[in-house]
Each structure stands twice: as C-alpha cells, then as structure tokens.
Design an enzyme around this catalytic site. Structure first.
Site, PDB file in Angstrom:
ATOM      1  N   ASP A   1      15.784  24.340  74.627  1.00 33.23           N
ATOM      2  CA  ASP A   1      17.027  25.046  74.308  1.00 33.23           C
ATOM      3  C   ASP A   1      17.824  24.133  73.390  1.00 33.23           C
ATOM      4  O   ASP A   1      18.379  23.124  73.837  1.00 33.23           O
ATOM      5  CB  ASP A   1      17.795  25.338  75.610  1.00 33.23           C
TER       6      ASP A   1
ATOM      7  N   LYS B   1      24.662  23.096  64.928  1.00 33.47           N
ATOM      8  CA  LYS B   1      23.999  24.398  64.984  1.00 33.47           C
ATOM      9  C   LYS B   1      24.781  25.457  64.212  1.00 33.47           C
ATOM     10  O   LYS B   1      24.212  26.414  63.694  1.00 33.47           O
ATOM     11  CB  LYS B   1      23.848  24.825  66.446  1.00 33.47           C
TER      12      LYS B   1
ATOM     13  N   GLU C   1      17.596  33.518  72.996  1.00 35.01           N
ATOM     14  CA  GLU C   1      18.151  32.879  74.189  1.00 35.01           C
ATOM     15  C   GLU C   1      18.365  33.841  75.360  1.00 35.01           C
ATOM     16  O   GLU C   1      17.934  33.542  76.481  1.00 35.01           O
ATOM     17  CB  GLU C   1      19.441  32.134  73.824  1.00 35.01           C
TER      18      GLU C   1
ATOM     19  N   ASP D   1      25.542  36.229  77.114  1.00 36.81           N
ATOM     20  CA  ASP D   1      25.341  34.811  76.838  1.00 36.81           C
ATOM     21  C   ASP D   1      26.437  34.287  75.916  1.00 36.81           C
ATOM     22  O   ASP D   1      26.409  34.509  74.709  1.00 36.81           O
ATOM     23  CB  ASP D   1      23.944  34.636  76.194  1.00 36.81           C
TER      24      ASP D   1
END
Lengths: 205, 616
Positions: free
Chosen positions: B20, B82, B181, B203
């Site tokens: 992850d 990211k 994810e 999420d």
C-alpha cells in the site's frame, strides 16, 4: 470448427487445448464465447453464472506466471468476455448485436423520423417545449403528463420486444429481425423524447 | 473450480508481496499459510511514513528517520509526494501554496522536485519508499523480494497509474498488478466475513478519496461502480487547521510563519495531534512552542466539525453518483466498510451512516486493511490463493476526438476491465496519408473539457479517395486500468501499436470536477455538441459544393440555378459561426435542396453521396 493448438499442434475446438491445456486465441463472437445458442431471449442468471465461471478460467490474474502469448490471449479473451457480458445482459444492446451480426445496418437512420402514429403528440410536445423555453411554466403539467405517457409506451415496447425475441428464437426468420429493428428504432426515438423532456423540465426547475 | 491452466507441479508458489503506497504512510504485507500479515520495519513499526530525505552523501532516509529531517533539513525532505504522481506542473499550482514542494525549474510535462542538489521525479521519490519496504520484507522473510502488487486509488487516471508502475520498476520490483485500494480492502475484509451481498467501501485517506460498490458472490468480488476524488483527504483537514493557526499567530505574534518551514512543520504536527485526539475526546488544544514563543488554542469537537463539514460533504456527491452507476439503492447495501485514517473522525462516520443507512464496519484497522488486501491479491497471482477473484472497473470513460472537437466515447466508466472497444475510422480528404488519433479520458462531451492522454499518428495510409480508407482502432484497458491503443488498416492489414504516454495533464480536481461538471453542464455540453455537429455537416457540404463546381454538370445548370446555389452557400456561411445549430441546419437543408439537381446530374457517386451529407 477445430483448429490446431498453437503450442502442441493438437486439434481443439474450445478456449483451451484439449491436449496440453494452453489457452487459445478467443472466438470473436460473444455467443460462442459464452457457449450459448444465438438466441435473443436469455436467462440473466444463467448468463451471470457463465460470466463468473468463464472469468475464473480466463482472467489475467491466473496467467501472470505464463508466457507473453498466453497473457495476451487471456487479456483478449477476458476483454471480450467483459464486453460480451455488457452487451448480452442488456436486451436492447443484445438485439442490436444480433442484428449487426445478421447484416442489418444499425445507425441513426430511422430513429430521426417521427413514427407516424405519434406525429400529433410529438407536434404538441414540441410546442409545449418551445413555450417552456420561452418561460411559460403553465405547460409543465402537460409535459409531466407527456413524459409519463411516453414512459408507459416504453414499457409496452419492452414487452413487445420480449415477444419478438421469442418469435425469433422459435422461427429464426429474418422478417422477425426486421420487425425487431423497427421496434428498436421506435424505442430509441421515444427514449430520446423522454430525455429531452426530462432535461427541459430540469432546466426549468 | 481449479483453473486447468495452472500447473503447480511440486514447485512452491513464488513469493509476491502486497504494497500500500500511501500519501501519508506505506505498508508491505505478505500471504502467510492462511492469512495476510503486515511486515513490520526494523524499528518494529508497521507503518512506514511516506517521507523521504536525501542526505548530502546521497544516502536516503525513509519513514520515521526522515520525519525529523522535515524540521532539520526541510530543503532535502519531502512528504505527500503521491499528490504529484502522474501530474504536470500546471496541475499542481494550487498544491504549492499548501505543501512545501520545491518544483525544479526544468520541470515540464513531468514535475521534477529539488531535494538539496538532486532533482527527482515523483516516481523516483516514491521508489525510495518502495525500496525501504522491499528491504524490510527481505529482512523479515529472509529471501529476496522482487515481485509485488501495488495499490492505487480507484480514481487514479492512466498517467497516475503509469507513474506508480514506474516507481515500482525504479525500485527493482516487477509490478505484477496495480489494484484499486477500496477493492483490496474488500478482499481483506471478505476473508472471514460474508460471502454474498453488496458492500460499499468508503476510503478517505491522507490525500485521496474513493468510493466503490461491490457485489460479492462465491469468492468473486465484482466491482459494480467506483467514484472519487484524487485530491481530497486528511491533508485538506490539516491545511484548514494550519491556516487558522497561521492567522492566529499573525495577530498574536505579529509574525507571518507561512513561509517559515520549521515553524510551519511544528504547527502541522500540532494540528495533526489535535485532530487525531478529537476523534476520542470532546476537546483538546493546538499547542505550539517555537523559539521561546508559545501558541495555544482550545478546540472542541463542535468547532472542529464546523470547520471540516464542507470537506466531508465533498465525499458525498461521489457516493451518490456511485450508487446510481451501480444501480443500487442505499437500502440494498448490506455492509459499509471504512478504510483510511480519516474515517476515524466521528463526523465522517456519521455522514457515511446517514447516507447508506447502515452502521459502518470498523473492526479492521483502517490503516492496514488495504495492504492486507494487496497481499491477498498477491496470493491470487502467485497461486497461493485460488478461491477468490477480483473483477474491477475503469473509473473514467475513454474516447477519441472526432471532427468538431466532439468526443466519441468508446469505453464507458465503470466497465469491467480488461475492456476493449473497436471503432472504424476513415479519411476526410482525397489522398490523405495520415490519421491523427487523439485519446482522451473524462466524462464531458467536448475534447477540450476532457483530459488528453495521448495523440498518435497512423502513418503511410494508402492514398485513396476520401472515405475509402478503413482504419480499425482498438482500445484495450488492461487489468491494471492502463490503456493500450492499436490501429489496423483493414485493407492492408497493417498494424501499428502505440504506448499511451501522458502528454500533458489536467489537475485531478479537474478530473473530479469533470464528473460534477458533466452533470451540471450536461445541457451546455449538449448545445455545444449540437453546434459542433452542425458545423461538421456544413463543412462537408461546403467542401462537396466547392468540388462539384469543377464538374461539368455544374456548367450545365442554368444561371438561375447556379445563382441559387451561390446564394444558399453564402447564407450558410453567414450563420456558420453563430451558436444556433437549428439555423445552421436550416441553411444546410437549403443548400441541399438547391444542389439536388446538380447531384442527380453528376455521375460521380462519391460526390453525390458527399452532397447528401454522408458522414464518416
């Protein structure tokens, strides 16, 4: 129809070689890939079962440790499976697919012309839409009514379509396909009308 | 059913790890004999903060050791990278006000960051985090680790996915699969939970938000729809609180700390601590001590919730759209799973509960569930897990630009991947040798409102009269959600394969805004599209008339007939640039009528069909 396996040369007529079990180049027909007869009336649950079962055999997740060629066949076959599932589970797209396979041109042609029996209603609807655009909100109830009416027509058409599907499966006659094409054109025309009214009412709100 | 084509023999399945790669923290996990497990770092910590600091020696600090460097060496240290993956400089201008990113001047289509005297791209920086995770796993497992599954936000576009894959390659990992994810979370969750039903995964991470709705049946995890915002997360909440702190301090100390890296980092730490505490206590303080000066502010949950309510609300629109796209009502959702650290916030939980009318599950650690799911997917790929299969979807529609700047959508969003579509294109003018194909991603109808992915050129087409060439273009979105485009000339069979490399970027706000806009501006789009189409039709007929004027048939017309044509053409030209498509069409019809006789007299069937407005 059977072909020699690309890997071991044995003959096979399925997604996998009977002899060495290597995945093969997939057939490019959705019905063939799903192992179904070319029928218009389909059992959705059976279709889903087939989709899941084939996914479990063809999905690229099962081929990450195989050769590039097998990876490619797996990706191609799964893409075709997914595309086919999208088409076959939707009665309208399924019918369009079968028409296309049978050589009937599918296009905008025919969907622009007002079905003769709706001429008057469509004329009045257009008038009401113009008035709404001009700021006249008093036509809104008329438009809601028209929308409900056309939506009920759509439901009728879907029943008619299901009937035509059964006819075609029973007879396999081209005339039935021609009738189905006419029903689809009419359906598309009416569903465009419903959308137009929906957008106009939304904008007015 | 055991897949026939997998022949394990006596060989043990080869090791594939699950990663992850998060905005705030990263984790690595592996499949034990029975279940997925997180691999701790050498310091025993299961979370590796996604922070990288480059020492002057060239050595890199990653994770907890780099956290301190945010204070001591901010010019060589970076976090939340990211947010920059797969994006262009113009995409991130707004981020720069909020994040201490030092964009190197040589940046163009791909962002480059300055870390001390080094200049690195976001995938290179992410690769440092991946290398650290790889090292941790190798030390723990006592064997080399070379193959991995890496998770990405479901709403990541093609360029962002490609950048993530690049990061893995730079770190020496073969990335066997990119997994979304929320889907990974569902996989981890489904291990000991229900085997049938509809599940929503909400999420909310450090920098991204995803919502996915899945159907679980007999080990198959079928994603019905996904939506999200790759630019929304806990970072936005932190920044909200930081702004308040900066303003307080400006009035209390008479000093602007917004450009002071050290003070700002200390304040950031203080607000994150306060934010995290507020999930468990009714009030707390933001405490900052900087060079002998103190700042303190009491904050209670009520005020905190007021401050962040619009951020939480922004997650609800994608949720509603996702329900519509999945074709389910809130009542049909059997379970809601929460993923990401930000879902610990009580307001977030309440919002989710209200929307889905179900109490969300919180029994799995929201920080770890994605990595655990990645390990399960890794097990599926290695053959260690054979009873589960993920069927995921593409988050954004794909299409090609056609005449008039209109996008022809070929693969719609929420199509199960791999997905493909084939379209036949032709040439617009006689003897045309090239066809330029512009590939786009997004939901809007006009190309200028979608994200351009790439342009490619189909060269050396056999010169033929307009409309005679047949070029078959195939779009294939693979199981990683990455697009491949191939084109083939149907006449010659000549094939040309093209890798889709991002040309320039749109911001992800724009991608997200795209969906919202496409709802709001549906009518505006529709109008613009109608005008564009009418103009294309006008172009066709004007070109055909121009061509016909050279034909003998034209000179056989009477003067009046020729005048009528000129007159009709002029009238069409007059309305051409207006935005009334009906008027344009009316004038097209007029041209059609006055050229009817001309068309009939002409023997050239190609021209005749052009006059009737035959389209591609």
């Amino acid at each position: 129809m059977s072909h020699p396996c690309w890997q071991c040369g044995a003959f096979f007529n399925a997604l996998f070689c009977d002899s060495c079990r290597a995945i093969q180049r997939p057939p490019d027909n959705y019905y063939e890939l799903f192992g179904l007869p070319r029928q218009l009336a389909l059992d959705e649950q059976d279709l889903e079962r087939r989709f899941y079962a084939l996914s479990r055999r063809l999905h690229p997740d099962l081929f990450t440790r195989r050769s590039e060629r097998e990876k490619q066949f797996s990706t191609d076959a799964t893409a075709l499976l997914n595309d086919g599932y999208r088409v076959l589970r939707d009665p309208v797209r399924r019918a369009e697919y079968v028409l296309k396979q049978a050589g009937f041109p599918i296009g905008e042609q025919g969907t622009r012309d007002v079905p003769p029996d709706l001429l008057e209603e469509v004329f009045e609807l257009n008038l009401a839409l113009e008035e709404l655009k001009g700021g006249d909100h008093s036509v809104e109830p008329t438009l809601h009514q028209a929308r409900a009416h056309f939506e009920s027509l759509l439901r009728e058409i879907d029943q008619e379509l299901a009937g035509a599907f059964r006819d075609y499966d029973a007879t396999g006659e081209r005339e039935v396909l021609a009738r189905i094409r006419a029903i689809l054109n009419r359906r598309k025309y009416i569903s465009n009308l419903v959308n137009e009214v929906r957008v106009a009412l939304q904008r007015a709100a | 059913m055991t897949p026939l084509q997998i022949d394990f023999g006596k060989r043990a399945p080869e090791r594939v790890v699950g990663i992850d790669l998060g905005t705030t923290n990263s984790l690595i996990a592996y499949m034990d004999l029975t279940r997925p497990r997180i691999i701790p770092g050498l310091d025993g910590d299961r979370l590796v903060p996604s922070i990288v600091s480059l020492l002057p020696t060239g050595e890199a600090l990653v994770g907890n050791p780099a956290r301190e460097a945010l204070l001591t060496a901010p010019e060589r240290t970076v976090y939340s990278v990211k947010r920059l993956m797969g994006r262009g400089v113009d995409d991130v201008r707004d981020e720069l006000a909020m994040f201490p990113f030092r964009i190197a001047p040589e940046s163009q289509a791909v962002i480059k960051l300055a870390l001390g005297d080094r200049v690195l791209t976001p995938p290179e920086i992410s690769a440092y985090v991946l290398r650290q995770l790889k090292k941790n796993a190798e030390a723990f497992l006592g064997e080399p680790v070379t193959k991995a599954v890496i998770t990405v936000p479901a709403y990541f576009n093609d360029a962002q996915r490609q950048a993530t894959k690049d990061a893995g390659r730079i770190a020496g990992l073969e990335v066997l699969r990119l997994v979304n994810e929320p889907t990974a979370a569902a996989l981890a969750y489904g291990l000991d939970k229900r085997q049938e039903g509809i599940v929503a995964v909400y999420d909310l991470g450090g920098g991204t938000f995803d919502i996915s709705i899945l159907k679980l049946q007999g080990g198959i995890f079928e994603v019905l729809a996904t939506n999200g915002d790759t630019h929304l997360g806990g970072d936005d909440i932190d920044n909200r609180l930081i702004q308040i702190g900066i303003e307080d301090i400006r009035s209390e100390w008479g000093e602007d700390i917004s450009a002071n890296h050290e003070a700002r980092q200390l304040l950031r730490r203080a607000v994150i601590r306060a934010k995290e505490e507020l999930s468990f206590v009714p009030f707390t303080h933001i405490d900052l001590a900087y060079r002998g000066r103190k700042y303190q502010r009491r904050i209670d949950r009520e005020l905190f919730e007021k401050l962040i309510s619009d951020i939480v609300d922004r997650t609800l629109t994608p949720c509603r759209q996702c329900l519509v796209d999945a074709g389910v009502t809130p009542e049909q959702i059997d379970e809601v799973v929460l993923v990401g650290g930000s879902t610990r916030i009580p307001l977030v939980r309440r919002a989710v509960e209200t929307l889905f009318r179900a109490k969300p599950h919180t029994d799995l650690n929201p920080d770890e569930v994605v990595a655990l799911g990645a390990a399960v997917q890794a097990g599926i790929l290695s053959g260690a897990v054979d009873d589960k299969l993920l069927l995921d979807v593409t988050p954004l529609s794909l299409g090609i630009e056609t005449m008039g700047g209109v996008v022809s959508k070929l693969i719609h969003r929420n199509s199960t991947i791999p997905a493909s579509a084939t379209e036949v294109f032709t040439t617009a003018v006689d003897g045309q040798r090239n066809v330029l194909i512009h590939v786009l991603q997004g939901e809007r109808e006009l190309a200028r409102d979608c994200r351009s992915l790439a342009r490619f050129d189909l060269k050396d087409i056999e010169p033929l009269p307009a409309g005679m060439a047949r070029i078959e273009v195939r779009f294939l979105i693979d199981a990683n959600g990455i697009l491949n485009v191939t084109a083939r000339d149907q006449r010659t069979g000549k094939e040309q394969s093209v890798d889709v490399k991002p040309t320039y970027g749109l911001t992800d706000e724009e991608v997200e805004a795209r969906i919202l806009e496409s709802i709001e501006f549906a009518e505006e789009d529709f109008r613009a599209r109608q005008v564009a189409e009418a103009r294309v039709e006008a172009d066709t007929i004007l070109a055909a008339v121009e061509k016909a004027k050279a034909n003998d048939a034209y000179f056989e017309l009477s003067d009046e007939e020729r005048d009528a044509i000129t007159n009709a053409v002029n009238q069409l030209l007059l309305v051409y640039h207006g935005d009334d498509h009906l008027l344009i069409r009316e004038k097209i019809d007029q041209v059609n009528q006055v050229t009817l006789k001309l068309a009939e007299t002409m023997m050239n069937t190609a021209v005749q069909s052009a006059l009737k407005g035959t389209k591609l």
